[in-house]
Design a protein around this motif. Structure first.
Motif, mmCIF file in Angstrom:
data_model
loop_
_atom_site.group_PDB
_atom_site.id
_atom_site.type_symbol
_atom_site.label_atom_id
_atom_site.label_comp_id
_atom_site.label_asym_id
_atom_site.label_seq_id
_atom_site.Cartn_x
_atom_site.Cartn_y
_atom_site.Cartn_z
ATOM 1 N N TYR A 23 55.826 35.860 40.017
ATOM 2 C CA TYR A 23 54.527 35.002 39.942
ATOM 3 C C TYR A 23 53.334 35.620 40.573
ATOM 4 O O TYR A 23 52.089 35.768 39.717
ATOM 5 N N ILE A 24 53.512 36.240 41.837
ATOM 6 C CA ILE A 24 52.200 37.001 42.219
ATOM 7 C C ILE A 24 51.874 38.103 41.426
ATOM 8 O O ILE A 24 50.829 38.551 41.182
ATOM 9 N N ALA A 25 52.913 38.895 40.969
ATOM 10 C CA ALA A 25 52.503 40.100 40.092
ATOM 11 C C ALA A 25 52.009 39.742 38.706
ATOM 12 O O ALA A 25 51.081 40.466 38.531
ATOM 13 N N LYS A 26 52.379 38.529 38.208
ATOM 14 C CA LYS A 26 51.683 38.278 36.808
ATOM 15 C C LYS A 26 50.153 37.870 37.196
ATOM 16 O O LYS A 26 49.492 38.166 36.416
ATOM 17 N N GLU A 29 48.446 41.174 37.955
ATOM 18 C CA GLU A 29 48.443 41.889 36.663
ATOM 19 C C GLU A 29 47.131 41.166 35.711
ATOM 20 O O GLU A 29 46.339 42.023 35.248
ATOM 21 N N LYS A 30 47.106 39.915 35.746
ATOM 22 C CA LYS A 30 45.978 39.182 34.822
ATOM 23 C C LYS A 30 44.623 39.828 35.458
ATOM 24 O O LYS A 30 43.692 39.997 34.813
ATOM 25 N N TRP A 31 44.320 39.706 36.739
ATOM 26 C CA TRP A 31 43.418 39.857 37.318
ATOM 27 C C TRP A 31 43.004 41.561 37.319
ATOM 28 O O TRP A 31 41.750 41.843 36.947
ATOM 29 N N MET A 32 43.835 42.391 37.343
ATOM 30 C CA MET A 32 43.594 43.936 37.469
ATOM 31 C C MET A 32 43.252 44.365 36.192
ATOM 32 O O MET A 32 42.292 45.024 35.803
ATOM 33 N N LYS A 33 43.936 43.573 34.924
ATOM 34 C CA LYS A 33 43.454 43.851 33.383
ATOM 35 C C LYS A 33 42.138 43.322 33.116
ATOM 36 O O LYS A 33 41.505 44.055 32.295
ATOM 37 N N ASN A 100 51.799 44.960 42.647
ATOM 38 C CA ASN A 100 52.230 44.556 41.237
ATOM 39 C C ASN A 100 53.896 45.341 41.071
ATOM 40 O O ASN A 100 53.970 46.353 41.596
ATOM 41 N N THR A 101 54.446 44.733 39.941
ATOM 42 C CA THR A 101 56.022 45.350 39.672
ATOM 43 C C THR A 101 55.839 46.512 38.690
ATOM 44 O O THR A 101 56.648 47.051 38.344
ATOM 45 N N LYS A 102 54.363 46.377 37.839
ATOM 46 C CA LYS A 102 54.219 47.309 36.708
ATOM 47 C C LYS A 102 53.106 48.289 37.459
ATOM 48 O O LYS A 102 52.804 48.314 38.448
ATOM 49 N N ILE A 103 53.241 49.540 36.697
ATOM 50 C CA ILE A 103 52.074 50.651 36.977
ATOM 51 C C ILE A 103 50.958 49.991 36.346
ATOM 52 O O ILE A 103 50.698 50.432 35.091
ATOM 53 N N LEU A 104 49.959 49.433 37.193
ATOM 54 C CA LEU A 104 48.576 49.213 36.806
ATOM 55 C C LEU A 104 47.556 50.049 37.541
ATOM 56 O O LEU A 104 47.742 49.832 38.815
#
Length: 189
Positions: A23-26, A29-33, A100-104
């Motif tokens: 939930y935190i990562a999502k 992710e939205k903010w970073m994108k 994040n759990t993704k590489i952003l």
């Protein structure tokens, strides 16, 4: 009974924690994108998620089916797990919206070098490694401990170089972490 209850409580904690993290990562992710972040490593991400889901399945199956009993050293493994959780919280709070759990990667941002990142390049991966080892060993689930430690090493051999390359293309990552190790703090200068 004590082993089963401890296992179910610990497993429930881990599942709840993972849901909160996603939930935190999502949100991050939205903010970073929205800020223009670029995502790297999409191809391997699904395998990393699969590894973590399979870990919980294998851990549950081995622990509940083979009933080897709780390790005599379970308090040590529980402390190790607790230490890993404290470092995880430190990692997430240190990175803030960048965790994040993704590489952003956001171009032209300062690489964060506070919290555990003062000492290590990848403290979150150290946390995961400690978890994948300590949780199964607490319940004498040796097969799960060995299998997922090896699978995690293989995953990190893909993930870390990809992440470091991505960070270095858009930030001053290599320069910022020039005198820092990946997993073990540098003691001697």
């Amino acid at each position: 009974m004590q082993k089963s209850l401890l296992f179910i409580l610990l497993l429930s904690f881990i599942v709840l924690q993972r849901i909160i993290e996603l939930y935190i990562a999502k949100g991050n992710e939205k903010w970073m994108k929205q800020q223009g972040a670029i995502e790297f490593g999409q191809r391997h991400y699904k395998y990393m998620v699969l590894l973590h889901v399979l870990f919980l399945i294998f851990l549950s199956a081995e622990t509940l089916m083979f009933r080897r009993g709780i390790s005599p050293a379970w308090p040590v493994f529980l402390c190790l797990f607790g230490f890993a959780q404290a470092v995880r919280v430190w990692v997430i709070t240190s990175l803030g919206r960048f965790w994040n759990t993704k590489i952003l990667v956001l171009a032209d941002t300062n690489v964060i070098r506070k919290g555990p990142y003062r000492y290590l390049k990848h403290p979150n991966y150290l946390v995961v490694a400690l978890e994948l080892m300590s949780i199964p060993l607490m319940f004498n689930s040796f097969f799960t401990a060995v299998l997922f430690t090896v699978l995690n090493i293989l995953m990190l051999k893909i993930r870390i170089p990809l992440e470091e390359k991505a960070l270095n293309t858009l930030t001053e990552y290599d320069e910022t972490f020039r005198n820092c190790h990946r997993f073990i703090p540098k003691i001697v200068k």
